[in-house]
Scaffold this motif. Sequence first.
Motif, PDB file in Angstrom:
ATOM      1  N   VAL A  18       0.650  -1.158  -0.242  1.00  0.00           N
ATOM      2  CA  VAL A  18       0.106   0.082   0.020  1.00  0.00           C
ATOM      3  C   VAL A  18       1.281   1.480  -0.436  1.00  0.00           C
ATOM      4  O   VAL A  18       0.154   2.270  -0.460  1.00  0.00           O
ATOM      5  CB  VAL A  18      -1.067   0.208   1.073  1.00  0.00           C
ATOM      6  CG1 VAL A  18      -1.572   1.198   1.726  1.00  0.00           C
ATOM      7  CG2 VAL A  18      -2.198  -1.117   0.923  1.00  0.00           C
ATOM      8  N   PHE A  19       1.951   1.390   0.604  1.00  0.00           N
ATOM      9  CA  PHE A  19       3.313   2.527   1.121  1.00  0.00           C
ATOM     10  C   PHE A  19       3.262   2.474  -0.640  1.00  0.00           C
ATOM     11  O   PHE A  19       3.651   3.298  -0.981  1.00  0.00           O
ATOM     12  CB  PHE A  19       3.861   2.136   1.801  1.00  0.00           C
ATOM     13  CG  PHE A  19       3.408   2.510   3.425  1.00  0.00           C
ATOM     14  CD1 PHE A  19       4.160   3.765   3.631  1.00  0.00           C
ATOM     15  CD2 PHE A  19       3.605   1.791   4.345  1.00  0.00           C
ATOM     16  CE1 PHE A  19       3.331   4.678   5.087  1.00  0.00           C
ATOM     17  CE2 PHE A  19       2.670   1.962   5.688  1.00  0.00           C
ATOM     18  CZ  PHE A  19       3.279   3.523   5.596  1.00  0.00           C
ATOM     19  N   HIS A  27      13.358   5.285   1.582  1.00  0.00           N
ATOM     20  CA  HIS A  27      14.184   4.575   1.937  1.00  0.00           C
ATOM     21  C   HIS A  27      14.142   4.992   3.788  1.00  0.00           C
ATOM     22  O   HIS A  27      14.306   3.246   4.259  1.00  0.00           O
ATOM     23  CB  HIS A  27      15.164   5.273   1.780  1.00  0.00           C
ATOM     24  CG  HIS A  27      15.658   5.070   0.506  1.00  0.00           C
ATOM     25  ND1 HIS A  27      16.000   3.363  -0.095  1.00  0.00           N
ATOM     26  CD2 HIS A  27      16.051   5.631   0.135  1.00  0.00           C
ATOM     27  CE1 HIS A  27      16.438   4.118  -1.413  1.00  0.00           C
ATOM     28  NE2 HIS A  27      16.856   5.429  -1.859  1.00  0.00           N
ATOM     29  N   LEU A  28      13.064   5.699   4.699  1.00  0.00           N
ATOM     30  CA  LEU A  28      12.949   5.819   6.193  1.00  0.00           C
ATOM     31  C   LEU A  28      12.088   4.493   6.131  1.00  0.00           C
ATOM     32  O   LEU A  28      12.549   3.207   7.055  1.00  0.00           O
ATOM     33  CB  LEU A  28      12.796   6.787   6.790  1.00  0.00           C
ATOM     34  CG  LEU A  28      12.382   7.249   8.157  1.00  0.00           C
ATOM     35  CD1 LEU A  28      13.835   6.979   8.469  1.00  0.00           C
ATOM     36  CD2 LEU A  28      11.878   8.768   8.012  1.00  0.00           C
ATOM     37  N   ILE A  29      10.788   4.406   5.294  1.00  0.00           N
ATOM     38  CA  ILE A  29       9.707   3.322   5.693  1.00  0.00           C
ATOM     39  C   ILE A  29      10.501   2.408   5.160  1.00  0.00           C
ATOM     40  O   ILE A  29       9.704   1.541   6.057  1.00  0.00           O
ATOM     41  CB  ILE A  29       8.097   4.072   4.677  1.00  0.00           C
ATOM     42  CG1 ILE A  29       8.133   5.329   5.026  1.00  0.00           C
ATOM     43  CG2 ILE A  29       6.808   2.839   4.700  1.00  0.00           C
ATOM     44  CD1 ILE A  29       7.657   5.924   6.300  1.00  0.00           C
ATOM     45  N   VAL A  33       9.894  -0.548   8.135  1.00  0.00           N
ATOM     46  CA  VAL A  33       9.206  -1.525   8.127  1.00  0.00           C
ATOM     47  C   VAL A  33       9.870  -2.828   8.237  1.00  0.00           C
ATOM     48  O   VAL A  33       9.555  -3.818   8.776  1.00  0.00           O
ATOM     49  CB  VAL A  33       8.772  -2.200   6.523  1.00  0.00           C
ATOM     50  CG1 VAL A  33       8.026  -3.360   6.102  1.00  0.00           C
ATOM     51  CG2 VAL A  33       7.200  -0.815   6.749  1.00  0.00           C
ATOM     52  N   SER A  34      11.378  -2.793   6.914  1.00  0.00           N
ATOM     53  CA  SER A  34      12.485  -4.321   7.256  1.00  0.00           C
ATOM     54  C   SER A  34      13.534  -4.326   8.716  1.00  0.00           C
ATOM     55  O   SER A  34      13.040  -5.534   8.839  1.00  0.00           O
ATOM     56  CB  SER A  34      13.662  -4.035   6.603  1.00  0.00           C
ATOM     57  OG  SER A  34      13.207  -3.725   5.081  1.00  0.00           O
ATOM     58  N   ILE A  99       8.105  10.454  13.511  1.00  0.00           N
ATOM     59  CA  ILE A  99       7.203   9.491  14.027  1.00  0.00           C
ATOM     60  C   ILE A  99       8.044   7.913  13.326  1.00  0.00           C
ATOM     61  O   ILE A  99       8.767   7.431  14.431  1.00  0.00           O
ATOM     62  CB  ILE A  99       5.878   9.529  13.292  1.00  0.00           C
ATOM     63  CG1 ILE A  99       4.969  10.176  13.948  1.00  0.00           C
ATOM     64  CG2 ILE A  99       5.326   7.801  13.810  1.00  0.00           C
ATOM     65  CD1 ILE A  99       3.400  10.302  13.833  1.00  0.00           C
ATOM     66  N   ALA A 100       8.541   8.049  12.257  1.00  0.00           N
ATOM     67  CA  ALA A 100       9.074   6.930  12.046  1.00  0.00           C
ATOM     68  C   ALA A 100      10.424   7.033  12.832  1.00  0.00           C
ATOM     69  O   ALA A 100      11.197   5.432  12.822  1.00  0.00           O
ATOM     70  CB  ALA A 100       9.389   7.417   9.937  1.00  0.00           C
TER      71      ALA A 100
END
Length: 141
Positions: A18-19, A27-29, A33-34, A99-100
């Motif tokens: 979805v992202f 890259h941050l997301i 997630v990784s 937040i991330a």
Amino acid sequence: MKYKKIKFIILMALLMLVFFLLNIQDHLITLLVSSILIDVLLGTYIAAILKKSPNNDSGELTSSYGYIGLVKKFSILAMVWIGYEIDLAFNIGTCKNLIAVGYLINEIISINENITIIGVKKNAAIAKVIDIIDSLYKKIG
């Protein structure tokens, strides 16, 4: 419990999709997630194979602690999504990143703790990276 973990990993992959589809492919997301996936896999290994989970007295994998952990991980992604929506609504551009980064610091610390439980010697460089990220986060936030 095994199927709940598999369902959760599939859910995380779908959320990542979805992202990607909504063009939130930074890259941050991806790193967050990784890191979440690595932390979940390491935690599952520690509890299921090594039976050294710090979450309960037996150290074994239990459905209640596993479920709580999965809900926490999903909540992290939900908070990042909310930050993204706030950025869009108010044309800010920083909420999602703040937040991330905050949650990424927590994930890195958790991964570092997990690899220590597995038997990997604590790495001073990782501790320094955590300190650097933490200080950058404090400057921004």
